[in-house]
Design an enzyme around this catalytic site. Structure first.
Site, mmCIF file in Angstrom:
data_model
loop_
_atom_site.group_PDB
_atom_site.id
_atom_site.type_symbol
_atom_site.label_atom_id
_atom_site.label_comp_id
_atom_site.label_asym_id
_atom_site.label_seq_id
_atom_site.Cartn_x
_atom_site.Cartn_y
_atom_site.Cartn_z
ATOM 1 N N HIS A 61 97.246 112.450 56.478
ATOM 2 C CA HIS A 61 98.425 111.651 56.782
ATOM 3 C C HIS A 61 98.798 110.921 55.500
ATOM 4 C CE1 HIS A 61 100.467 108.017 58.046
ATOM 5 N NE2 HIS A 61 99.381 107.301 57.993
ATOM 6 N N TYR B 138 106.020 103.873 58.756
ATOM 7 C CA TYR B 138 105.608 102.489 58.927
ATOM 8 C C TYR B 138 105.414 101.829 57.566
ATOM 9 C CZ TYR B 138 100.723 104.037 58.163
ATOM 10 O OH TYR B 138 99.576 104.558 57.637
ATOM 11 N N VAL C 135 91.195 101.771 63.433
ATOM 12 C CA VAL C 135 90.822 100.397 63.091
ATOM 13 C C VAL C 135 91.280 99.475 64.224
ATOM 14 C CG1 VAL C 135 91.230 98.488 61.492
ATOM 15 C CG2 VAL C 135 91.004 100.832 60.608
ATOM 16 N N ASP D 113 87.295 108.853 93.961
ATOM 17 C CA ASP D 113 87.258 108.988 95.425
ATOM 18 C C ASP D 113 87.163 110.464 95.740
ATOM 19 O OD1 ASP D 113 89.904 109.574 94.704
ATOM 20 O OD2 ASP D 113 90.751 108.715 96.522
HETATM 21 P P1 FAD Z 1 84.951 106.166 58.827
HETATM 22 O O1 FAD Z 1 85.473 104.961 58.225
HETATM 23 O O2 FAD Z 1 85.346 107.467 58.216
HETATM 24 O O3 FAD Z 1 83.393 106.046 58.850
HETATM 25 C C1 FAD Z 1 82.563 107.153 59.103
HETATM 26 C C2 FAD Z 1 81.363 107.004 58.208
HETATM 27 O O4 FAD Z 1 80.407 107.989 58.530
HETATM 28 C C3 FAD Z 1 81.701 107.165 56.757
HETATM 29 O O5 FAD Z 1 81.373 105.988 56.095
HETATM 30 C C4 FAD Z 1 80.866 108.334 56.323
HETATM 31 O O6 FAD Z 1 80.381 108.202 55.013
HETATM 32 C C5 FAD Z 1 79.756 108.346 57.336
HETATM 33 N N1 FAD Z 1 79.150 109.648 57.505
HETATM 34 C C6 FAD Z 1 79.740 110.781 57.924
HETATM 35 N N2 FAD Z 1 78.869 111.793 57.944
HETATM 36 C C7 FAD Z 1 77.690 111.301 57.524
HETATM 37 C C8 FAD Z 1 76.407 111.859 57.329
HETATM 38 N N3 FAD Z 1 76.160 113.164 57.570
HETATM 39 N N4 FAD Z 1 75.432 111.060 56.880
HETATM 40 C C9 FAD Z 1 75.658 109.759 56.640
HETATM 41 N N5 FAD Z 1 76.857 109.173 56.809
HETATM 42 C C10 FAD Z 1 77.859 109.938 57.244
HETATM 43 N N6 FAD Z 1 94.097 102.986 61.724
HETATM 44 C C11 FAD Z 1 94.668 101.848 62.158
HETATM 45 O O7 FAD Z 1 94.237 101.274 63.145
HETATM 46 N N7 FAD Z 1 95.761 101.333 61.547
HETATM 47 C C12 FAD Z 1 96.286 101.922 60.454
HETATM 48 O O8 FAD Z 1 97.271 101.442 59.900
HETATM 49 C C13 FAD Z 1 95.709 103.111 59.979
HETATM 50 N N8 FAD Z 1 96.242 103.746 58.934
HETATM 51 C C14 FAD Z 1 95.630 104.834 58.433
HETATM 52 C C15 FAD Z 1 96.163 105.410 57.295
HETATM 53 C C16 FAD Z 1 95.551 106.479 56.717
HETATM 54 C C17 FAD Z 1 96.117 107.084 55.475
HETATM 55 C C18 FAD Z 1 94.384 107.010 57.330
HETATM 56 C C19 FAD Z 1 93.694 108.180 56.744
HETATM 57 C C20 FAD Z 1 93.876 106.454 58.482
HETATM 58 C C21 FAD Z 1 94.483 105.360 59.041
HETATM 59 N N9 FAD Z 1 94.011 104.769 60.199
HETATM 60 C C22 FAD Z 1 94.574 103.620 60.647
HETATM 61 C C23 FAD Z 1 92.878 105.344 60.957
HETATM 62 C C24 FAD Z 1 91.597 104.643 60.618
HETATM 63 O O9 FAD Z 1 91.459 104.555 59.250
HETATM 64 C C25 FAD Z 1 90.399 105.381 61.169
HETATM 65 O O10 FAD Z 1 90.673 105.790 62.475
HETATM 66 C C26 FAD Z 1 89.146 104.523 61.169
HETATM 67 O O11 FAD Z 1 88.963 103.939 59.928
HETATM 68 C C27 FAD Z 1 87.933 105.332 61.543
HETATM 69 O O12 FAD Z 1 86.784 104.558 61.399
HETATM 70 P P2 FAD Z 1 85.365 105.216 61.531
HETATM 71 O O13 FAD Z 1 84.358 104.144 61.353
HETATM 72 O O14 FAD Z 1 85.299 106.012 62.759
HETATM 73 O O15 FAD Z 1 85.310 106.303 60.377
HETATM 74 N N1 THG Z 2 91.503 116.800 99.321
HETATM 75 C C1 THG Z 2 90.199 116.972 99.143
HETATM 76 N N2 THG Z 2 89.499 116.242 98.270
HETATM 77 C C2 THG Z 2 90.116 115.308 97.511
HETATM 78 C C3 THG Z 2 91.484 115.060 97.679
HETATM 79 C C4 THG Z 2 92.191 115.840 98.606
HETATM 80 N N3 THG Z 2 89.422 114.606 96.602
HETATM 81 C C5 THG Z 2 90.109 113.815 95.626
HETATM 82 C C6 THG Z 2 91.277 113.109 96.232
HETATM 83 N N4 THG Z 2 92.115 114.071 96.934
HETATM 84 C C7 THG Z 2 90.747 112.086 97.200
HETATM 85 N N5 THG Z 2 91.788 111.316 97.826
HETATM 86 C C8 THG Z 2 91.994 111.249 99.168
HETATM 87 C C9 THG Z 2 92.701 110.159 99.659
HETATM 88 C C10 THG Z 2 92.883 110.010 101.024
HETATM 89 C C11 THG Z 2 92.383 110.953 101.907
HETATM 90 C C12 THG Z 2 91.727 112.053 101.417
HETATM 91 C C13 THG Z 2 91.516 112.202 100.034
HETATM 92 C C14 THG Z 2 92.502 110.756 103.381
HETATM 93 N N6 THG Z 2 92.314 109.526 103.851
HETATM 94 C C15 THG Z 2 92.433 109.218 105.268
HETATM 95 C C16 THG Z 2 92.905 107.762 105.427
HETATM 96 O O1 THG Z 2 92.797 106.996 104.492
HETATM 97 O O2 THG Z 2 93.391 107.465 106.490
HETATM 98 C C17 THG Z 2 91.159 109.414 106.017
HETATM 99 C C18 THG Z 2 90.113 108.408 105.780
HETATM 100 C C19 THG Z 2 88.914 108.590 106.683
HETATM 101 O O3 THG Z 2 89.065 109.100 107.799
HETATM 102 O O4 THG Z 2 87.842 108.192 106.229
HETATM 103 O O5 THG Z 2 92.725 111.693 104.088
HETATM 104 O O6 THG Z 2 93.421 115.732 98.775
HETATM 105 N N7 THG Z 2 89.578 117.914 99.826
#
Ligand code: FAD
Ligand code: THG
Length: 808
Positions: A219, A250, A349, A536
């Site tokens: 990026h 940005y 970050v 559920d």
């Molecule tokens: P890193 O900082 O990469 O840390 C991972 C660490 O693991 C590294 O230090 C590395 O050395 C270590 N490591 C990896 N493999 C090994 C290994 N085998 N042995 C030992 N150590 C290892 N985010 C924001 O929130 N705001 C921003 O504005 C923003 N701008 C960005 C702009 C750019 C150009 C880029 C590239 C990124 C930007 N990001 C931004 C994203 C952000 O930088 C990252 O998502 C964040 O820093 C990731 O942090 P991290 O700790 O997961 O990774």
């Molecule tokens: N069918 C089946 N499984 C499911 C769903 C489904 N799992 C995930 C999700 N959908 C679960 N959600 C619901 C929500 C409500 C009901 C069934 C699944 C339901 N409720 C009745 C009531 O609230 O009146 C009966 C309750 C009871 O008698 O205990 O029917 O769609 N297979």
């Protein structure tokens, strides 16, 4: 409290935060290793410009960002200059209103500004270019490396060892459990390993054979020379951080220069294995050389939006690497195969301290109480979603779409169709309009049903709500209540649980009493230890030692796996793909099904919430008498090979009785009329059964202990909020979910799911509200773009409260 022996791989902003959070909770045997030199290790953190915009469509991500801001403020690693997003198109201005809604709903102060107010905040903006802005006063700029230093220092004061210039080469695993981390300078024994290796994550996870679905992408980040208009600015940052999303740009201050980030260029992915080593890299491993040509449009646009930059030029730039995922959310949790191997990956970050806190709670307590993590769990993916081609394609697409305006129903365009039910060809013949769910092609409505519109007067929703909508949705919903309709339920996750220990296992993992007669079907919940709802489910006892569970997704399967008894008495199998399901419901359903299936399916032969095996013509089925749409009928399951035959058999028999195919749009409207909750939208890990209105699904007596039980007593006594049914009179005012709900000027909650109710003739919105406002008759207002929609708390369910339709 002594903890386990932990090795954190990576001392970037994530690893450093985790070392702090974990040691602060009393764990005292923690080692952080990094191949680079601390604190600027050469990873993404080392060159991140550090912009922190907290607003996100995800409540969890917003809350993690807020925690990060608060923590970095306390560490003196944050310039709280505010965040400004500007609009240069009407569509973006509308989108900023939606984002304002998210911020407000999740508890972040945000203001919409006029162009003049934007310029007051950020004096370099050209007033002629912008239509308005969104300002968040608590946003700002993180000093990421300073935050690393500060958090590592705190951790070290508590005894955490930080080993820089230690490259991890391998991870030892014995009996599916981590035992040690092998570095180029020796081996470190470990009970738990947490991979915070950022863009190297797939490589490190690969050491234990775990696929990690992320892609490092470059990026562009560039810096101008000094800008005369900034007049030698002596403070590093004074203006708010700035986003110009219409052009993928940005900006941030750096004294009298500007940093410019750009997402408008072609995706430039790289494999984790191909990232250069510290020695081989020119600057550092996460920095690739700047490709100037790619940046040209960004510079042209910048000079237009911020005219005083014309007096300057680009002086330096990088193509910096960071991680993208297929759903833009981080990857957190434990490997499904290797005990003790955890990841905290693809974290910005912006969310780093929040993610670290969540990880620390999860590791120490066994669950996370501060944030709902269901969207972030690394085990959320379906098998195809970790295929390398899927990951690469979707991650690149997400890079392209970073700042795009995405409708909540908008399906991905590439790699489709991925998963098709056996009914797919039939659905295409009926001119289905497909959306995608977990890879499944799923009809939203059927074009062939246009004929049903005749004689119906269907209200038109507002513009935004009418995308991915058709009046046919309404006709299908009404027809389901009038005659009979069939729905493709194949995408519903199905898990088969079998063996002599199956009943005991399900008793322990769920809130229901499932140890009932063969043929029983039980609706119940999966809870976390803290009583929060994980899912559920429906549990059908097909045989003494054989159960079919209707679940919500891969996390349920993973949860089951983690709780299997070690004695081999229970086997679980995901049978979703090998089977299929048609839900057939409506007042005339018996006329269609009974002649095909025999007396068992006639009146009196099949009770509500019971299951049986039988035949629909030649097709062997498992039939469950329940209905998410609230009408009489069955879910009919069969093997995939017989699916088309099942469809055809029902279809032919149904023609004489007005049978229609119904899509997901109708389905969602019908389930909301009936008040049926949907996990992940209406309730999540943060909610307990009582506040979610699901207390009836908890059986405290007549069964033994179950996960989450102990926490329930206390939670029941202090219900402070309720999932509440609201109705909306204005038929055009259909909302979509995630909107703020106001009592007067005060935001008091947010909408979860919403639809128009075509039977009751009103709009429906479910919302979390304080218990004292969750009283029928109470009026509230939903913030929808720039409008306030009047809504009234209603008694639920809105449709068939006496259950006459369902019980038939
Ligand atoms: P890193 O900082 O990469 O840390 C991972 C660490 O693991 C590294 O230090 C590395 O050395 C270590 N490591 C990896 N493999 C090994 C290994 N085998 N042995 C030992 N150590 C290892 N985010 C924001 O929130 N705001 C921003 O504005 C923003 N701008 C960005 C702009 C750019 C150009 C880029 C590239 C990124 C930007 N990001 C931004 C994203 C952000 O930088 C990252 O998502 C964040 O820093 C990731 O942090 P991290 O700790 O997961 O990774
Ligand atoms: N069918 C089946 N499984 C499911 C769903 C489904 N799992 C995930 C999700 N959908 C679960 N959600 C619901 C929500 C409500 C009901 C069934 C699944 C339901 N409720 C009745 C009531 O609230 O009146 C009966 C309750 C009871 O008698 O205990 O029917 O769609 N297979």
């Amino acid at each position: 409290m002594a903890g386990q022996r932990v090795v954190i791989i990576g001392a970037g902003v994530v690893g450093a935060a985790l070392a702090d959070e974990l040691s602060a909770r009393g764990w005292d045997d923690i080692t952080v290793v990094d191949q680079g030199a601390v604190p600027a290790t050469g990873g993404s953190t080392s060159h991140a410009p550090g912009l922190v915009f907290q607003t996100n469509s995800s409540k969890t991500m917003t809350e993690m960002a807020r925690y990060t801001v608060e923590k970095f403020m306390a560490l003196d690693a944050f310039f709280q200059v505010g965040g400004l997003e500007v609009a240069t198109t009407p569509e973006r201005l509308t989108e900023l209103h939606r984002r304002h809604g998210w911020a407000t709903a999740w508890g972040i102060e945000a203001h919409l500004l006029t162009p003049e107010e934007c310029v007051e905040r950020h004096g370099l903006l050209s007033p002629d270019r912008i239509l308005g802005g969104l300002f968040v006063p608590t946003d700002g700029l993180a000093k990421a490396v300073r935050a690393v230093e500060a958090q590592l220092r705190l951790a070290q004061e508590r005894g955490v060892r930080v080993l820089e210039r230690h490259e991890v080469l391998d991870i030892r695993v014995e009996d599916d459990r981590v035992t040690a981390v092998v570095t180029d300078q020796g081996e470190i024994p470990a009970d738990l390993v947490v991979c915070c290796a950022g863009i190297w994550g797939p490589k490190v996870a690969g050491m234990v054979g775990m696929p990690l679905p992320l892609t490092p992408l470059a990026h562009q980040l560039a810096w101008t020379g000094s800008i005369p208009a900034l007049n030698g600015q002596s403070e590093e940052v004074i203006r708010p951080i700035l986003r110009h999303q219409d052009a993928d740009l940005y900006y941030r201050d750096r004294f009298d220069q500007l940093g410019i980030g750009y997402y408008g260029h072609r995706p430039m992915p790289i494999r984790a294995e191909d990232i250069l080593s510290i020695e081989a890299a020119e600057v550092m491993p996460s920095v690739m050389s700047f490709t100037e040509d790619d940046f040209a449009p960004a510079w042209t646009e910048t000079q237009s939006l911020l005219p005083s930059t014309q007096e300057s030029k680009i002086e330096e730039g990088i193509n910096g690497l960071f991680s993208f995922t297929t759903d833009n959310l981080p990857l957190m949790g434990e490997s499904p195969q290797v005990k003790g191997f955890w990841v905290a990956e693809a974290v910005w970050v912006t969310h780093s301290a929040g993610v670290a806190r969540a990880m620390a709670e999860w590791l120490v307590d066994g669950y996370c109480s501060s944030f709902d993590l269901h969207e972030c769990d690394v085990n959320r993916f379906e098998p195809h979603q970790i295929a390398p081609e899927y990951v690469l394609t979707r991650d690149c697409q997400n890079f392209v779409e970073v700042y795009d305006i995405i409708h909540p129903l908008q399906p991905p365009e590439n790699l489709r169709p991925l998963r098709t039910s056996p009914f797919h060809a039939r659905q295409r013949q009926l001119d289905a309009f497909f959306l995608e769910a977990n890879g499944w092609e799923r009809p939203q409505w059927y074009g062939a049903n246009a004929s049903l519109l005749e004689g119906r007067d269907i209200p038109q929703p507002n513009d935004w709500a009418s995308r991915y909508w058709s009046p046919i949705v309404a006709a299908e919903a009404q027809a389901s209540r009038e005659t009979v309709a069939m729905y493709d339920m194949t995408a519903l996750k199905r898990i088969e649980v079998s063996g002599p220990g199956a009943a005991a296992f399900l008793q322990r993992i769920s809130t229901g009493d499932v140890d009932k007669s063969v043929g029983s079907v039980t609706y119940c919940l999966l809870l976390n230890e803290d009583g929060g709802i994980r899912s559920d489910i429906t549990v059908a006892r097909i045989d003494r030692d054989l159960f079919q569970v209707g679940a919500n997704g891969n996390l349920d399967l993973d949860w089951f796996h983690r709780h299997l008894p070690s004695d081999g008495s229970v086997t679980i199998r995901d049978i979703t793909s090998g089977t299929c399901c048609i839900g057939i419901w409506g007042p005339r359903v018996r006329d269609v099904v009974a002649p095909l299936a025999g007396p068992d399916f006639a009146e009196g032969g099949f009770r509500y919430f019971r299951g049986k095996r039988g035949y629909i013509g030649t097709v062997p089925v498992t039939a469950l008498r329940l209905s998410y749409v609230g009408e009489l009928g069955w879910e009919l399951y069969t093997t995939a090979d017989m699916g088309a035959k099942l469809w055809d058999t029902l279809w032919e028999a149904g023609q004489a009785h007005g049978l229609v195919a119904g899509g997901r749009g109708a389905f969602n409207s019908l389930r909301l009329e009936k008040g049926y909750r949907s996990f992940g939208t209406d309730m999540t890990y943060e909610h307990d059964p009582y506040e979610a209105g699901l207390g009836f699904a908890v059986r405290k007596d007549g069964k033994g202990d179950f996960i989450g039980r102990a926490a329930l007593e206390e939670r029941r006594a202090k219900v402070g909020r309720r999932l509440t049914c609201l109705t909306i009179d204005d038929p055009a005012a259909v909302v979509m979910g995630k909107e703020p709900v106001y009592d007067g000027d005060r935001c008091v909650g947010y909408v979860t799911s919403a639809a128009y109710g075509y039977t009751i003739g009103k709009g429906i919105a479910y919302a979390w509200l304080p218990a004292e406002l969750s009283v029928p008759g109470q009026t509230v207002h939903i913030g929808y773009f720039d409008q306030r929609v009047t809504a009234v708390v209603a008694e639920e369910p809105l449709y068939d409260p006496a259950m006459e339709r369902l019980r038939g």
